[in-house]
Scaffold this motif. Structure first.
Motif, mmCIF file in Angstrom:
data_model
loop_
_atom_site.group_PDB
_atom_site.id
_atom_site.type_symbol
_atom_site.label_atom_id
_atom_site.label_comp_id
_atom_site.label_asym_id
_atom_site.label_seq_id
_atom_site.Cartn_x
_atom_site.Cartn_y
_atom_site.Cartn_z
ATOM 1 N N ALA A 392 1.035 -1.175 -0.058
ATOM 2 C CA ALA A 392 0.044 -0.163 0.142
ATOM 3 C C ALA A 392 0.879 1.104 -0.013
ATOM 4 O O ALA A 392 1.934 1.100 0.668
ATOM 5 N N THR A 405 -4.450 1.171 -1.711
ATOM 6 C CA THR A 405 -4.791 0.596 -0.392
ATOM 7 C C THR A 405 -4.281 -0.612 -0.278
ATOM 8 O O THR A 405 -4.323 -1.439 0.665
ATOM 9 N N GLN A 441 -6.653 -1.077 4.533
ATOM 10 C CA GLN A 441 -7.379 -0.036 3.596
ATOM 11 C C GLN A 441 -8.300 0.760 4.556
ATOM 12 O O GLN A 441 -8.147 1.923 4.428
ATOM 13 N N ILE A 444 -6.038 3.292 6.092
ATOM 14 C CA ILE A 444 -5.720 4.492 5.458
ATOM 15 C C ILE A 444 -6.753 5.277 5.262
ATOM 16 O O ILE A 444 -6.553 6.538 5.276
#
Length: 477
Positions: A392, A405, A441, A444
């Motif tokens: 990522a 991601t 993900q 993030i």
């Protein structure tokens, strides 16, 4: 253990941390004989709670060595005056000092600056360490509404502030006192002269402002003598560039460098010197350190160390041997000399040459670099490694944000100042993620939701959101 299982006082601190992260203000207990205080991450929230104009200048409290060093880097003062300022911070005195105008100055200092002067203090108090040390800095003031006296107890704070105000009641942890008052405020001019700006509890307890100021002046003079006039490594971090023994090169363990950091810091504990000189060392495995009274680390051109503390990681044999060799060398009273950006340490035929880290490892630019996610962060300091994820990354080019991601492409816009990034219109493609990749993900996206604080240390970028979540990233390419 869940939060409900914690003692009530610990739960109160956690709630206060959430209030501060959410942009609110909190009334906090200070040690006796000081009054209560108000702190916030957003100075406007603190001013509004106190009934003042939202944009009124405020004081800032610094709690980490990094924040302390950032502030001191821009103060227009000599090293002996800076040491005396640290003495004042250890005494919980507020300081008004001249600050240089510089475009690289961090934005978080701006609310505490007026007409070239910055107001700051160190509010850390042991019983509330969980709250204070969660944040590198907080804006602060005495706990009073405009026109009223500062609260000296939690009961007085409840009477004075609106219902629903977060108040941490630590009266039972304070030493009983017959008198209370807000902190004394001193003014330090560019020549290093100390004057009283506002009388407070510290000068009252000391027996008067003249007594208190004389203590600071005496300390400044003593530090001036101990530090001498030679260039000092204090306040700098160095990385080794060469090591020799009896004129022959000595090879360090591959992929390691000696890192030596010198810092001066106030001590708010009741025991010990009011100001410490600190040495931190790393040679590839354990992090080692020592602290002595200010002025006694670099004495008569030699490094004076009696012992080290630090981490106790079980190092591989080559690293263990290198670490023990370095400890022995540093405790042998090596001479030191600063020549520009270079520091030389020498003892018994061994010489270590080091270069200022800012030159040896300059920081990567934020823009035009691919930053790969290494760890995710919770509660501002807990790091979580993910070992079963796809790579990522993010990249910033002007106002454009791109990235991945690990299973979805990412895009958005970003604006920046010296210390903060604000992300908007962040979107991703719609692939379904699973396992740890899905977790990364989510973290993030949560970090890039809005405004984050960012720091760069050579090739490492750290993003921290107000909620305490964040990302550690490393430059690639």
């Amino acid at each position: 253990m869940s939060e409900l299982d914690l003692p009530e006082f610990d739960r109160a601190q956690l709630h206060a941390i959430r209030v501060l992260r959410g942009g609110g203000a909190v009334v906090v207990t200070n040690p006796s004989p000081m009054t209560y205080g108000v702190v916030a991450r957003d100075p406007r929230a603190m001013n509004l709670l106190k009934g003042r104009p939202a944009d009124q200048p405020v004081g800032v409290s610094v709690h980490t060595q990094a924040a302390h060093d950032q502030l001191f880097r821009y103060l227009d003062l000599r090293s002996d005056a800076l040491a005396a300022v640290d003495f004042a911070l250890a005494e919980r005195i507020s300081v008004l000092a001249p600050i240089r105008s510089d475009p690289t100055m961090p934005e978080w200092l701006a609310p505490a600056i007026q007409d070239g002067w910055v107001l700051f203090f160190d509010g850390v108090w042991g019983p509330l360490a969980s709250l204070w040390l969660t944040f590198p800095f907080l804006y602060g003031s005495s706990a009073n509404r405009t026109g009223e006296a500062a609260a000296t107890s939690a009961a007085e704070a409840r009477e004075q502030f609106p219902t629903g105000t977060m108040i941490i009641d630590a009266d039972d942890r304070r030493t009983p006192s017959d008198i209370h008052g807000p902190s004394t405020m001193i003014r330090v001019d560019p020549a290093g002269q100390f004057t009283l700006h506002r009388s407070g509890i510290q000068d009252q307890v000391a027996g008067g402002a003249d007594v208190l100021l004389d203590r600071l002046r005496e300390f400044r003079s003593r530090i001036h003598v101990l530090d001498g006039s030679a260039p000092s490594p204090m306040g700098h971090t160095y990385l080794s560039t060469a090591v020799t023994e009896n004129g022959e090169p000595k090879q360090l363990v591959p992929k390691t460098r000696i890192r030596v950091e010198f810092a001066r810091t106030p001590n708010q504990n009741e025991d010990g010197s009011r100001v410490y000189d600190v040495l931190r060392v790393h040679a590839g495995c354990n992090r080692m350190g020592t602290a002595v009274a200010a002025g006694e680390l670099l004495t008569d051109g030699s490094l004076w160390i009696n012992g080290f503390g630090g981490t106790l990681v079980g190092c591989r044999p080559p690293l263990q041997t290198q670490e023990e060799w370095l400890k022995t060398f540093l405790m042998s009273r090596p001479s030191w000399q600063v020549d520009g950006d270079e520091l030389t340490l020498a003892s018994d035929g061994t010489t270590i040459t080091l270069l200022d880290k800012l030159i040896a490892e300059p920081d990567f630019p934020l823009e035009g670099v691919t930053w790969h996610v290494g760890t995710t962060i919770t509660n501002a300091d807990a790091r979580h490694h993910r070992y079963h994820t796809d790579p990522a990354w993010i990249r910033i080019d002007g106002e454009n944000l791109t990235g991945s991601t690990g299973c979805n492409e990412l895009s958005g816009t970003v604006t920046r100042n010296n210390t903060q990034l604000t992300f908007t219109a962040v979107t991703i493609t719609d692939r379904t993620c699973t396992g740890e990749t899905a977790e990364v993900q989510a973290e993030i996206l949560a970090t890039l939701r809005a405004e984050v604080t960012y720091t760069i240390d050579h090739n490492k970028l750290t993003l921290i959101a107000p909620s305490g979540i964040g990302l550690d990233l490393k430059a690639v390419g």
